[in-house]
Motif scaffolding. Structure first.
Motif, PDB file in Angstrom:
ATOM      1  N   VAL A  82       0.868  -1.175   0.000  1.00  0.00           N
ATOM      2  CA  VAL A  82       0.000   0.000   0.000  1.00  0.00           C
ATOM      3  C   VAL A  82       0.903   1.222   0.000  1.00  0.00           C
ATOM      4  CG1 VAL A  82      -1.666   1.298   1.392  1.00  0.00           C
ATOM      5  CG2 VAL A  82      -1.833  -1.198   1.249  1.00  0.00           C
ATOM      6  N   ILE A  83       0.547   2.231  -0.788  1.00  0.00           N
ATOM      7  CA  ILE A  83       1.300   3.490  -0.730  1.00  0.00           C
ATOM      8  C   ILE A  83       0.327   4.572  -0.297  1.00  0.00           C
ATOM      9  CG2 ILE A  83       0.980   4.063  -3.206  1.00  0.00           C
ATOM     10  CD1 ILE A  83       3.912   5.146  -3.088  1.00  0.00           C
ATOM     11  N   ARG A 116     -10.380   1.275  -1.990  1.00  0.00           N
ATOM     12  CA  ARG A 116      -9.567   0.904  -3.155  1.00  0.00           C
ATOM     13  C   ARG A 116      -9.678  -0.595  -3.366  1.00  0.00           C
ATOM     14  NH1 ARG A 116      -9.760   5.582  -3.384  1.00  0.00           N
ATOM     15  NH2 ARG A 116      -8.124   7.139  -3.264  1.00  0.00           N
ATOM     16  N   PHE A 117      -9.980  -1.002  -4.590  1.00  0.00           N
ATOM     17  CA  PHE A 117     -10.068  -2.417  -4.915  1.00  0.00           C
ATOM     18  C   PHE A 117      -8.696  -3.056  -4.970  1.00  0.00           C
ATOM     19  CE2 PHE A 117     -14.334  -1.643  -6.744  1.00  0.00           C
ATOM     20  CZ  PHE A 117     -14.967  -2.787  -6.305  1.00  0.00           C
ATOM     21  N   SER A 118      -8.643  -4.351  -4.646  1.00  0.00           N
ATOM     22  CA  SER A 118      -7.427  -5.091  -4.966  1.00  0.00           C
ATOM     23  C   SER A 118      -7.435  -5.308  -6.476  1.00  0.00           C
ATOM     24  CB  SER A 118      -7.417  -6.438  -4.245  1.00  0.00           C
ATOM     25  OG  SER A 118      -8.505  -7.234  -4.684  1.00  0.00           O
ATOM     26  N   LYS A 119      -6.281  -5.635  -7.059  1.00  0.00           N
ATOM     27  CA  LYS A 119      -6.177  -5.749  -8.513  1.00  0.00           C
ATOM     28  C   LYS A 119      -7.121  -6.813  -9.075  1.00  0.00           C
ATOM     29  CE  LYS A 119      -3.306  -2.618  -9.913  1.00  0.00           C
ATOM     30  NZ  LYS A 119      -4.154  -1.438  -9.970  1.00  0.00           N
ATOM     31  N   ASP A 120      -7.392  -7.869  -8.278  1.00  0.00           N
ATOM     32  CA  ASP A 120      -8.275  -8.927  -8.773  1.00  0.00           C
ATOM     33  C   ASP A 120      -9.728  -8.711  -8.357  1.00  0.00           C
ATOM     34  OD1 ASP A 120      -8.028  -9.331  -6.119  1.00  0.00           O
ATOM     35  OD2 ASP A 120      -7.112 -11.300  -6.224  1.00  0.00           O
ATOM     36  N   GLY A 121     -10.012  -7.632  -7.633  1.00  0.00           N
ATOM     37  CA  GLY A 121     -11.380  -7.323  -7.248  1.00  0.00           C
ATOM     38  C   GLY A 121     -11.903  -8.169  -6.095  1.00  0.00           C
ATOM     39  N   ASP A 122     -11.045  -8.962  -5.475  1.00  0.00           N
ATOM     40  CA  ASP A 122     -11.472  -9.872  -4.414  1.00  0.00           C
ATOM     41  C   ASP A 122     -11.680  -9.141  -3.082  1.00  0.00           C
ATOM     42  OD1 ASP A 122     -11.742 -12.583  -3.161  1.00  0.00           O
ATOM     43  OD2 ASP A 122      -9.921 -11.956  -2.132  1.00  0.00           O
ATOM     44  N   SER A 143      -0.641   5.688  12.486  1.00  0.00           N
ATOM     45  CA  SER A 143      -0.182   6.883  11.779  1.00  0.00           C
ATOM     46  C   SER A 143      -1.230   7.983  11.829  1.00  0.00           C
ATOM     47  CB  SER A 143       0.103   6.539  10.323  1.00  0.00           C
ATOM     48  OG  SER A 143      -1.066   6.111   9.698  1.00  0.00           O
ATOM     49  N   GLY A 144      -0.795   9.207  11.516  1.00  0.00           N
ATOM     50  CA  GLY A 144      -1.685  10.366  11.576  1.00  0.00           C
ATOM     51  C   GLY A 144      -2.711  10.369  10.475  1.00  0.00           C
ATOM     52  N   LYS A 145      -3.170  11.544  10.105  1.00  0.00           N
ATOM     53  CA  LYS A 145      -4.272  11.645   9.153  1.00  0.00           C
ATOM     54  C   LYS A 145      -3.808  11.293   7.738  1.00  0.00           C
ATOM     55  CE  LYS A 145      -7.991  14.665   7.687  1.00  0.00           C
ATOM     56  NZ  LYS A 145      -8.886  13.525   7.498  1.00  0.00           N
ATOM     57  N   ILE A 146      -4.484  10.304   7.162  1.00  0.00           N
ATOM     58  CA  ILE A 146      -4.132   9.875   5.815  1.00  0.00           C
ATOM     59  C   ILE A 146      -4.764  10.818   4.798  1.00  0.00           C
ATOM     60  CG2 ILE A 146      -4.518   8.039   4.117  1.00  0.00           C
ATOM     61  CD1 ILE A 146      -3.786   6.065   6.209  1.00  0.00           C
ATOM     62  N   GLN A 147      -3.960  11.243   3.823  1.00  0.00           N
ATOM     63  CA  GLN A 147      -4.457  12.175   2.806  1.00  0.00           C
ATOM     64  C   GLN A 147      -5.004  11.425   1.610  1.00  0.00           C
ATOM     65  OE1 GLN A 147      -2.719  12.977  -0.366  1.00  0.00           O
ATOM     66  NE2 GLN A 147      -4.424  14.323  -0.854  1.00  0.00           N
ATOM     67  N   SER A 148      -4.276  10.415   1.145  1.00  0.00           N
ATOM     68  CA  SER A 148      -4.791   9.564   0.066  1.00  0.00           C
ATOM     69  C   SER A 148      -4.003   8.266   0.051  1.00  0.00           C
ATOM     70  CB  SER A 148      -4.710  10.261  -1.286  1.00  0.00           C
ATOM     71  OG  SER A 148      -3.394  10.233  -1.747  1.00  0.00           O
ATOM     72  N   MET A 149      -4.514   7.278  -0.692  1.00  0.00           N
ATOM     73  CA  MET A 149      -3.950   5.941  -0.564  1.00  0.00           C
ATOM     74  C   MET A 149      -4.125   5.182  -1.872  1.00  0.00           C
ATOM     75  SD  MET A 149      -4.968   3.363   2.494  1.00  0.00           S
ATOM     76  CE  MET A 149      -6.571   2.811   1.987  1.00  0.00           C
ATOM     77  N   ASP A 150      -3.196   4.285  -2.175  1.00  0.00           N
ATOM     78  CA  ASP A 150      -3.368   3.411  -3.333  1.00  0.00           C
ATOM     79  C   ASP A 150      -2.863   2.015  -2.969  1.00  0.00           C
ATOM     80  OD1 ASP A 150      -4.125   2.772  -5.941  1.00  0.00           O
ATOM     81  OD2 ASP A 150      -2.107   3.055  -6.692  1.00  0.00           O
ATOM     82  N   TRP A 151      -3.439   1.013  -3.622  1.00  0.00           N
ATOM     83  CA  TRP A 151      -3.128  -0.381  -3.269  1.00  0.00           C
ATOM     84  C   TRP A 151      -2.657  -1.120  -4.499  1.00  0.00           C
ATOM     85  CZ3 TRP A 151      -7.105  -4.500  -1.203  1.00  0.00           C
ATOM     86  CH2 TRP A 151      -6.414  -5.552  -0.588  1.00  0.00           C
TER      87      TRP A 151
END
Lengths: 416, 180
Positions: A156-157, A371-377, A408-416
């Motif tokens: 996760v980033i 955020r979906f996983s790449k396989d949508g599972d 961690s503190g406040k998350i601004q955005s995320m990608d998986w």
């Protein structure tokens, strides 16, 4: 009656495996699994920490009723502990430190006192133990012959705000228990993986005069400027092949969605509405979904890239300001109350472009960044409830949500 | 403001897969999970823009720039809105007057901000629409559009961090900054 019955069967067939319909799979009939710790190195605190991480991962694969008792045992004992003799499965593992101070783990799985599976793992440093626990759960899932949980091994980033106009970009495992700061010192936000292999990512830097999209190769740590725009710049989605990006840019102060070709370095404006259009997501080759304020409040729309036809996708929720797409599924975040400052509840909902069903995925609190996983599972998201934050994993086909506390503190955005 | 890229993370979990058969067998290979290396690499060079971080040197130009900037107003907005309220229009008129007189030689940067409600991208767009509304009002008041640049900070630049209605109202704002 026959016709009715046939129709019933047909409907069942049509919607079998549709994740918008709640599927409670083998609810109470899951086999039981106990975990036995036979570690010979490390202190009790670390032993317990690893045990907790493993139990959490085994829960997430949703195949067992996992017993939470931490019991110690000798690795070479032939029989399982007497307390565990009625369990369907027993997982026994041994952690030990080798001469290079690396963490080694051996595990074996018993089915009714019979050893059915075994494997060994090794990491250089014990502080990344969670990757072994994810790998063990992944392997047990494979051994049980279930659909792959490849996403357990993905990273996760995310960006978090550490002070006004200061942020960090962090790479983590899927439970965010391992965190590595990769960029710090400025205002760097909206990280997005650049490819399936997760060896590069895009992010927006707000430090230059104009917001600028940058590209980082993780192995070489080289940073490249991609494109700048006055006012706003976000990379919202990356196509399957990594060659096209959906950007939100604001030429002349107008936030709109653009399609950017990473090979030719040319871009094309996709939306032209005078309000807000953001959060573009690829949906197949010829269609995008996005968030637009064209009804006076944020909602989810789709646009065909060939004909330009725009369609409203969601008819539920008073303010639907974020979405993520995978296959024919869309997950979106909806504000439940119209009163801006009452107790605000943001819940996640799942829809399919093939059915009219809406499935509510969360029930309480403020649920963000689906955020979906790449396989949508699976879907990953952040839950804020009663001043606590957690990272959540939703197993769509198992109808289960799992939460991991977040430090961690406040998350601004995320990608998986 | 410099961003540092700390890298070579998680050089992927190098998996040398051991033989994991369904047959009971003692595995003699080991799955190797490589450790993430954290070496510090080149610093990214960025331009310094914001005025609050730049040191005030003896240049009279910069002194007067900061002095004028402190007189510029903050424009506040309603929840999920980017239209200019009547009482805010007066403040913009004052700012435009300064822009045509004392601040004539400077460029103007409008910073749009939001409260913590709403999600990532939408909030940034909302902040930008707020900045753009102020820009249009300034242009209507006779300021040359080419002197104005905009940026949205979404919810990443709060002046108040309590979870109260008053606090959120303070964060839904556009700030004026002057650039030489």
């Amino acid at each position: 009656m026959k016709i009715f019955f046939s129709l019933f069967i047909l409907v069942n067939f049509l919607f079998a495996g549709d994740a918008t319909i709640e599927v409670v799979k083998k609810a109470d009939s899951l086999p039981s699994l106990a975990v036995e710790d036979a570690s010979i190195s490390y202190d009790d605190t670390f032993k317990l920490r690893f045990f907790k991480s493993l139990v959490a991962d085994l829960n997430v694969i949703s195949l067992f009723n996992v017993d939470r008792h931490h019991r110690l045992v000798n690795y070479d004992d032939t029989n399982v502990l007497v307390e565990n003799k009625d369990m369907n499965y027993v997982l026994r593992y041994k952690m030990f430190e080798d001469d290079n101070r690396a963490l080694n783990i051996e595990m074996k799985l018993f089915n009714r006192d019979e050893e059915v599976f075994s494997k060994r793992y090794r990491v250089n440093k014990k502080n990344i133990y969670m990757f072994i626990s994810h790998a063990m759960a992944y392997d047990i899932n494979e051994f049980m012959g279930e659909p792959s949980v490849e996403w357990m091994k993905r990273k996760v980033i995310f960006a978090r705000i550490v002070a006004p106009k200061k942020s960090e970009i962090i790479i983590a495992d899927y439970t965010l228990s391992y965190q590595h700061v990769i960029i710090k010192g400025g205002l760097d936000i909206f990280p997005k993986w650049a490819n399936k292999a997760q060896n590069a990512f895009y992010y927006t830097s707000l430090d230059p005069l104009k917001p600028t999209l940058k590209y980082v190769d993780i192995k070489t740590a080289k940073v490249k400027n991609i494109i700048s725009s006055d006012g706003m710049m976000v990379c919202s989605d990356v196509s399957e092949d990594g060659k096209s990006l959906l950007l939100t840019m604001a030429r002349d102060g107008q936030p709109d969605i653009y399609l950017y070709n990473t090979v030719t370095k040319k871009y094309k404006r996709i939306t032209t509405y005078s309000g807000i259009d953001v959060n573009g997501q690829f949906m197949g080759n010829n269609k995008i979904i996005f968030i637009s304020s064209r009804l006076g409040y944020p909602n989810v729309f789709s646009k065909r890239l060939d004909t330009g036809v725009v369609e409203q996708m969601v008819y539920y929720g008073k303010s639907n300001s974020s979405c993520s797409a995978q296959g024919h599924y869309i997950v979106y975040e909806a504000r439940e109350s119209s009163n801006a400052f009452s107790v605000n509840t943001f819940n996640l909902h799942l829809i399919s472009t093939k059915t009219d069903f809406i499935r509510r995925l969360t029930a309480t609190g403020i649920n963000e960044f689906p955020r979906f996983s790449k396989d949508g599972d699976a879907i990953i998201f952040i839950k804020n409830y009663k001043s606590q934050s957690a990272i959540g994993i939703i197993r769509l086909m198992h109808n289960k949500n799992y939460l991991f506390p977040l430090k961690s503190g406040k998350i601004q955005s995320m990608d998986w | 403001m410099k961003s540092i890229v700390l890298s070579s993370v998680v050089t992927a979990l190098l998996v040398f897969s051991g033989c994991s058969t369904k047959e009971p067998a003692v595995d003699n290979k080991t799955e190797e999970v490589a450790s993430p290396v954290a070496q510090e690499v080149e610093a990214v060079t960025t331009e310094t823009v914001a005025s609050e971080n730049s040191t005030i040197n003896s240049s009279t130009n910069e002194l007067s720039m900061n002095a004028i900037e402190s007189k510029l107003p903050t424009i506040y907005f309603d929840f999920d809105k980017y239209n200019i309220k009547p009482e805010m229009q007066e403040k913009i008129d004052t700012a435009a007057e300064l822009g045509k007189t004392k601040a004539k030689s400077f460029s103007i940067k409008l910073e749009g901000n939001c409260d913590e409600w709403g999600s990532d991208e939408y909030n940034f767009a909302l902040g930008l629409k707020r900045a753009n509304a102020v820009k249009k009002a300034l242009v209507a008041d006779g300021i040359d559009a080419s002197r104005i640049s905009m940026v949205s900070y979404g919810e990443s630049n709060p002046v108040c961090t309590e979870h109260t209605r008053e606090c959120w109202a303070k964060n839904r704002r556009v700030n004026f900054k002057l650039l030489p």
